[in-house]
Design a protein around this motif. Structure first.
Motif, PDB file in Angstrom:
ATOM      1  N   SER A  17       5.918  10.143   7.838  1.00  0.00           N
ATOM      2  CA  SER A  17       6.285   9.804   6.468  1.00  0.00           C
ATOM      3  C   SER A  17       5.192   8.897   5.901  1.00  0.00           C
ATOM      4  N   ASP A  18       5.198   8.736   4.583  1.00  0.00           N
ATOM      5  CA  ASP A  18       4.198   7.858   3.957  1.00  0.00           C
ATOM      6  C   ASP A  18       4.291   6.447   4.522  1.00  0.00           C
ATOM      7  N   GLY A  19       5.501   5.922   4.617  1.00  0.00           N
ATOM      8  CA  GLY A  19       5.687   4.571   5.150  1.00  0.00           C
ATOM      9  C   GLY A  19       5.245   4.464   6.589  1.00  0.00           C
ATOM     10  N   ALA A  48       0.840  -1.204   0.000  1.00  0.00           N
ATOM     11  CA  ALA A  48       0.000   0.000   0.000  1.00  0.00           C
ATOM     12  C   ALA A  48       0.869   1.246   0.000  1.00  0.00           C
ATOM     13  N   ALA A  49       1.905   1.268   0.824  1.00  0.00           N
ATOM     14  CA  ALA A  49       2.791   2.428   0.892  1.00  0.00           C
ATOM     15  C   ALA A  49       3.506   2.649  -0.440  1.00  0.00           C
ATOM     16  N   ARG A  50       3.944   1.558  -1.080  1.00  0.00           N
ATOM     17  CA  ARG A  50       4.619   1.686  -2.381  1.00  0.00           C
ATOM     18  C   ARG A  50       3.664   2.224  -3.439  1.00  0.00           C
ATOM     19  N   ARG A  66      -2.717  11.209  -4.551  1.00  0.00           N
ATOM     20  CA  ARG A  66      -2.451  10.789  -3.164  1.00  0.00           C
ATOM     21  C   ARG A  66      -3.620  11.182  -2.268  1.00  0.00           C
ATOM     22  N   VAL A  67      -4.090  12.397  -2.453  1.00  0.00           N
ATOM     23  CA  VAL A  67      -5.221  12.866  -1.647  1.00  0.00           C
ATOM     24  C   VAL A  67      -6.462  12.035  -1.973  1.00  0.00           C
ATOM     25  N   HIS A 119      -3.115  13.251   7.389  1.00  0.00           N
ATOM     26  CA  HIS A 119      -2.058  13.134   6.382  1.00  0.00           C
ATOM     27  C   HIS A 119      -2.533  13.731   5.048  1.00  0.00           C
ATOM     28  N   GLY A 120      -3.776  13.448   4.677  1.00  0.00           N
ATOM     29  CA  GLY A 120      -4.325  13.993   3.438  1.00  0.00           C
ATOM     30  C   GLY A 120      -4.363  15.514   3.448  1.00  0.00           C
TER      31      GLY A 120
END
Length: 109
Positions: A76-78, A6-8, A18-19, A63-64
């Motif tokens: 971070s995204d990860g 999912a993160a990748r 992304r949003v 995060h969004g």
């Protein structure tokens, strides 16, 4: 499929996508919460899953907003996906999370 997948997938998206990914994911988690309410699970398990889903949605929407406003993210995204996955794991809500992620990945590319 797991949290790293999912993160990748998320990391390869443009900012707008992304949003969209995060909004879709938050939405799908609300759908999962409704399904839990009508499940045959004991009420205590339902409550744990609802609290976990609420916490996941909190992290995802924050995060969004940070991505949308081009602010440095709190995570971070990860790290975001790790926190969301760990939250789901504590409440035994990983199947609901992975189903939501799969749904989103099929629609946002």
């Amino acid at each position: 499929m797991n949290k790293d997948d999912a993160a990748r997938a998320y990391g390869k998206l443009a900012t707008t996508e992304r949003v969209v990914f995060l909004l879709y994911l938050a939405h799908q988690l609300t759908v999962a919460a409704r399904a839990i309410t009508s499940s045959q699970e004991p009420e205590a398990n339902q409550r744990k899953k609802h609290v976990a889903i609420n916490e996941m949605i909190n992290h995802i929407t924050l995060h969004g907003m940070q991505v949308l406003r081009n602010e440095p993210p709190k995570q971070s995204d990860g790290s975001l996906f790790s926190v969301v996955y760990e939250t789901a794991a504590r409440a035994k809500a990983v199947p609901e999370l992975l189903a939501a992620v799969k749904y989103v990945q099929e629609r946002v590319k």
